[in-house]
Scaffold this motif. Structure first.
Motif, PDB file in Angstrom:
ATOM      1  N   GLU A 145       0.741  -1.025   0.007  1.00  0.00           N
ATOM      2  CA  GLU A 145       0.220   0.090   0.117  1.00  0.00           C
ATOM      3  C   GLU A 145       0.901   1.410   0.118  1.00  0.00           C
ATOM      4  OE1 GLU A 145      -1.215  -2.728   1.530  1.00  0.00           O
ATOM      5  OE2 GLU A 145      -3.335  -2.640   0.988  1.00  0.00           O
ATOM      6  N   SER A 146       1.823   1.333   1.098  1.00  0.00           N
ATOM      7  CA  SER A 146       2.426   2.570   1.221  1.00  0.00           C
ATOM      8  C   SER A 146       3.689   2.751  -0.207  1.00  0.00           C
ATOM      9  CB  SER A 146       3.334   2.572   2.466  1.00  0.00           C
ATOM     10  OG  SER A 146       2.640   2.405   3.513  1.00  0.00           O
ATOM     11  N   LEU A 147       4.063   1.416  -0.799  1.00  0.00           N
ATOM     12  CA  LEU A 147       4.822   1.774  -1.875  1.00  0.00           C
ATOM     13  C   LEU A 147       4.134   2.175  -2.898  1.00  0.00           C
ATOM     14  CD1 LEU A 147       7.061  -1.737  -1.998  1.00  0.00           C
ATOM     15  CD2 LEU A 147       7.886   0.825  -1.926  1.00  0.00           C
ATOM     16  N   TYR A 148       2.828   1.706  -3.215  1.00  0.00           N
ATOM     17  CA  TYR A 148       1.921   2.329  -4.327  1.00  0.00           C
ATOM     18  C   TYR A 148       1.886   3.743  -4.138  1.00  0.00           C
ATOM     19  CZ  TYR A 148      -2.703   2.770  -6.156  1.00  0.00           C
ATOM     20  OH  TYR A 148      -3.804   3.236  -6.815  1.00  0.00           O
ATOM     21  N   HIS A 149       1.529   4.177  -2.901  1.00  0.00           N
ATOM     22  CA  HIS A 149       1.345   5.722  -2.824  1.00  0.00           C
ATOM     23  C   HIS A 149       2.661   6.476  -3.024  1.00  0.00           C
ATOM     24  CE1 HIS A 149      -2.796   5.505  -1.285  1.00  0.00           C
ATOM     25  NE2 HIS A 149      -2.552   4.890  -0.684  1.00  0.00           N
ATOM     26  N   ALA A 150       3.826   5.962  -2.470  1.00  0.00           N
ATOM     27  CA  ALA A 150       4.983   6.467  -2.951  1.00  0.00           C
ATOM     28  C   ALA A 150       5.391   6.519  -4.278  1.00  0.00           C
ATOM     29  CB  ALA A 150       6.192   5.787  -2.192  1.00  0.00           C
ATOM     30  N   GLU A 151       4.977   5.469  -5.162  1.00  0.00           N
ATOM     31  CA  GLU A 151       5.303   5.472  -6.577  1.00  0.00           C
ATOM     32  C   GLU A 151       4.190   6.579  -7.317  1.00  0.00           C
ATOM     33  OE1 GLU A 151       5.053   1.376  -8.017  1.00  0.00           O
ATOM     34  OE2 GLU A 151       6.916   1.023  -6.627  1.00  0.00           O
TER      35      GLU A 151
END
Ligand code: ADP
Ligand code: ZN
Ligand code: ZN
Length: 745
Positions: free
Chosen positions: A373-379
């Motif tokens: 989830e957090s990687l997705y938001h970072a990307e």
């Protein structure tokens, strides 16, 4: 919408009460309003059925569905001023988002003593301080030599002395009060928690000079301290994330704001706290499970009043009110303990995001293995992506070496190359960590004559064999029974343990390496918190030893002398049905591996597996977590799973299978009909049996809702819960709704 303006004579108070019902209850106010006027956030004591309850006023209104004379009056208002507004806001949001009763949400988000109706006041400590000398008053001490002595003692302490210290010197309280009467001593009251340390330096020890990456990360967060500014601090294990938190907190506290740091359950160790307390001269308030109810209330009050500048806590600390919020930090943001798995099923990390946005402050999510989830938001640029790629110590985190379990003899779960590596490491004077995700002696007991297995009578699960003490125990329902002498099915005495748990591996290692201490760390061996700390203390002294443990050992602990990590079996998560199983097992493997080689020696990580060719496992071993995470994100997108789609899971359980499936079927039919007209993007799957259908002798079914649109999913969830609450059948079936479930079990 409720008004937040004091209302001196509303005709009706809408009160949230600690019941599972998703509704408010109307009461008549007292004739005399509280001095602050009626406002949302005031606690009241009200009659409810034949009992009394403590509730929170949520709205002050002038008309009700019931005529006012039919309403019961409030019995008492318990607060002089409303509970903190930021807290109330967060609870309202939480109840709405997770479709939970507001009354129960408020109740759970309060310290126990406030739930019971105690006043929101921290406890005070008395302090006695000498006043400036006055010849006239002192003359009156001529015939009271003990009082004169006491005064002389107090004069030596410029900041005065607490009562305890005075009594310890064999003076009495009466003597103190006599001096107060004579105008020679002053009695002062200080809050017990987080007393102001006064002006002066903030740090007790100097901060470390940051490396380039750390400095860059910190500067990025600093750029905007006055706005919502979410950042993902993505740094390999041991890369110095904690140092970044420390310096960020320093900057925030220097601006007279408060910092809230959330850590995983396992992460709030005396070691972690000591690190923060060593750095700062200002008090660090810790909210952990070891606090007494009084200490918890003191801490809450200190945070709410703004007196506590730094608050560290586990999941539920997200509900700590803050008078001057400055930053929220979530350490190990991927950790499963941030999600509450029963009752109010909130995710503290997700609430941290919401809360930081509400306060317009920075948010820092830290992890070596960020959630997808957090990687997705970072990307997507929703979060700033800050990376720390280098360890502060010389050695990079060790690569995982996969070793093939197939066709090799095992001793306590370990195969010869692993045992050889352990022997070499011990001979070199270092420590070894053996990770095994199963407590007990063996996953189950089997009959070699007829194939009987020790099944639990109440669950679709095997009972685990324990030796210390001997018993069969079900880890799902906690049922226990004695270990049989003979097979209950065929009577054969040839019963053997099947597989290995921590106890068996411990026993094997003790036999293989009789001169080396073996420490087992799991839930059974560490029931006492101090036992664990004591053991870790020994381990940190550095003599060669073997550590056998479950994930309790894998996370957070700094074990500088461990240079070899052996993972007994990596396969648990590879083929599990749960869609997050791979993500979670990859995170766990990297965390475990991160325990190796943190100090002056390089580390090695051996991973035993039956599937050395598994593409995911190979990718993790050869290319690391970040590459695997990319791959898993692509798979989630293809499968239309989170974070590309949002889920909610309705769980139904009943001792009667038919009751659960009848209600599940009706709910699904109602919902399909409703979404077709009102929320066409929502799809509804099920009802289907839960992965473990029978648990604690109850049948478990589930219904899954999914949507790419949050608003539609929420509308459907609201419809579903309203329908269930009104349905008479639902009284015979236990049900719960899990918004953003972490697991589909
Ligand atoms: P993480 O939180 O990323 O696992 P830590 O903050 O615990 O990493 O840091 C790992 C070790 O490196 C600690 O012993 C810490 O004191 C040390 N360290 C961190 N930052 C620095 C730095 N800038 N200079 C020197 N040592 C550092
Ligand atoms: Zn048998
Ligand atoms: Zn069971």
């Amino acid at each position: 919408m409720p008004d937040s303006i004091p209302h001196h004579s509303p005709r009706i108070l809408r009160v949230a009460l600690p019941t599972p019902l998703r509704r408010l209850f109307d009461y008549r106010p007292l004739r005399e309003p509280p001095a602050c006027g009626w406002q949302p956030g005031l606690r009241v004591r009200v009659p409810f059925g034949r009992r009394q309850m403590v509730g929170v006023v949520v709205e002050c209104i002038d008309s009700s569905d019931l005529p006012p004379d039919r309403l019961k009056p409030v019995e008492a208002c318990l607060d002089a001023t409303p509970l903190p507004e930021d807290w109330l806001w967060l609870c309202r949001f939480t109840a709405r988002y997770y479709q939970h009763s507001l009354g129960d949400t408020l109740h759970q988000a309060l310290p126990v003593l406030l739930r019971q109706g105690r006043p929101l006041a921290g406890r005070m400590r008395e302090r006695w301080q000498a006043l400036p000398p006055s010849a006239e008053a002192e003359a009156r001490l001529a015939r009271a030599p003990r009082q004169a002595e006491l005064l002389a003692m107090l004069r030596q302490h410029h900041h005065g002395l607490p009562t305890q210290a005075v009594l310890a010197q064999s003076f009495s309280r009466e003597q103190l009060l006599a001096l107060v009467d004579k105008g020679l001593v002053e009695r002062l009251l200080d809050p017990l928690t987080a007393a102001e340390t006064g002006a002066g330096r903030l740090l007790a020890e100097p901060a470390l000079p940051l490396n380039r990456e750390q400095a860059q990360a910190l500067a990025t967060v600093h750029e905007r301290l006055e706005a919502f500014h979410p950042c993902l601090l993505h740094g390999v294990t041991g890369s110095g994330k904690t140092e970044v938190y420390l310096q960020l907190i320093e900057a925030v506290v220097a601006r007279d704001r408060q910092a809230l740091l959330l850590v995983p359950e396992i992460g709030l160790t005396p070691q972690t706290l000591a690190r923060f307390r060593q750095r700062f001269r200002v008090p660090v308030v810790a909210l952990h499970s070891g606090l007494t109810d009084h200490e918890r209330l003191d801490a809450w009050e200190a945070a709410a009043s703004g007196r506590a500048p730094i608050i560290i806590g586990t999941r539920s600390a997200i509900f700590t009110p803050l008078a001057r919020p400055g930053v929220i930090i979530v350490d190990e943001e991927h950790d499963g303990s941030f999600k509450q798995q029963e009752g109010l099923r909130y995710h503290a990390r997700d609430l941290a995001v919401t809360r930081a946005k509400h306060h317009a402050i920075p948010l820092l999510l830290g992890s070596a293995t960020p959630s997808l989830e957090s990687l997705y938001h970072a990307e997507r640029g929703n979060y700033r992506h800050l990376r720390l790629t280098r360890r502060a110590s010389r050695h990079a985190p060790a690569r995982l070496e996969l070793i093939d379990l197939r066709g090799r003899p095992r001793q306590g779960g370990l195969i010869p190359p692993a045992i050889e590596a352990i022997r070499e490491t011990l001979a070199a004077g270092h420590q070894v960590l053996i990770f095994i995700n199963r407590r007990g002696f063996a996953p189950t007991l089997a009959c070699h004559a007829c194939g009987w297995l020790a099944d639990c009578d109440h669950c679709d699960a095997r009972m685990t064999l324990h030796r210390q003490p001997p018993m069969l125990a079900c880890h799902h329902c906690d049922k226990r029974r004695p270990v049989p002498d003979a097979c209950p099915s065929c009577g054969s005495a040839d019963l053997r343990p099947l597989g290995s748990g921590t106890e068996r591996t411990e026993e094997t290692l003790a036999a293989l390496f009789p001169k080396v201490p073996v420490h087992r760390i799991d839930r059974d061996s560490t029931r006492r918190r101090d036992a664990f700390e004591h053991m870790l203390g020994q381990v940190r002294r550095g003599e060669p030893c073997l550590l056998v443990g479950t994930q309790m050992l894998a996370k957070g602990h700094h074990l500088p002398h461990v240079t070899l990590v052996v993972v007994v079996n990596a396969d648990g998560g590879l083929y599990a049905s749960d869609f997050r199983a791979l993500e979670h097992s990859a995170q766990l493997l990297i965390q475990v591996a991160g325990r190796a080689g943190r100090a002056s020696h390089p580390g090695r990580v051996l991973v035993q597996t039956l599937h050395t060719d598994d593409p995911h496992l190979r990718m993790l071993a050869q290319q690391g977590y970040d590459t695997l995470a990319e791959q898993l994100l692509a798979e989630r997108r293809a499968a239309a799973l989170p974070p590309y789609r949002f889920l909610a899971l309705l769980r139904l359980e009943s001792p009667k299978e038919e009751a659960a499936s009848a209600l599940g079927g009706e709910a699904a039919a109602m919902l399909r009909h409703w979404v077709a007209a009102h929320a066409p993007d929502v799809s509804c799957l099920g009802p289907v049996p839960a992965p473990m259908e029978r648990r604690q002798n109850r049948y478990h079914l589930q219904l899954m809702l999914s949507s790419a649109r949050r608003s539609q999913l929420h509308a459907a969830c609201a419809q579903l819960t309203a329908w269930l609450e009104a349905s008479p059948e639902a009284r015979r079936v236990r049900w719960s709704l899990d918004v953003d479930p972490q697991t589909l079990a």
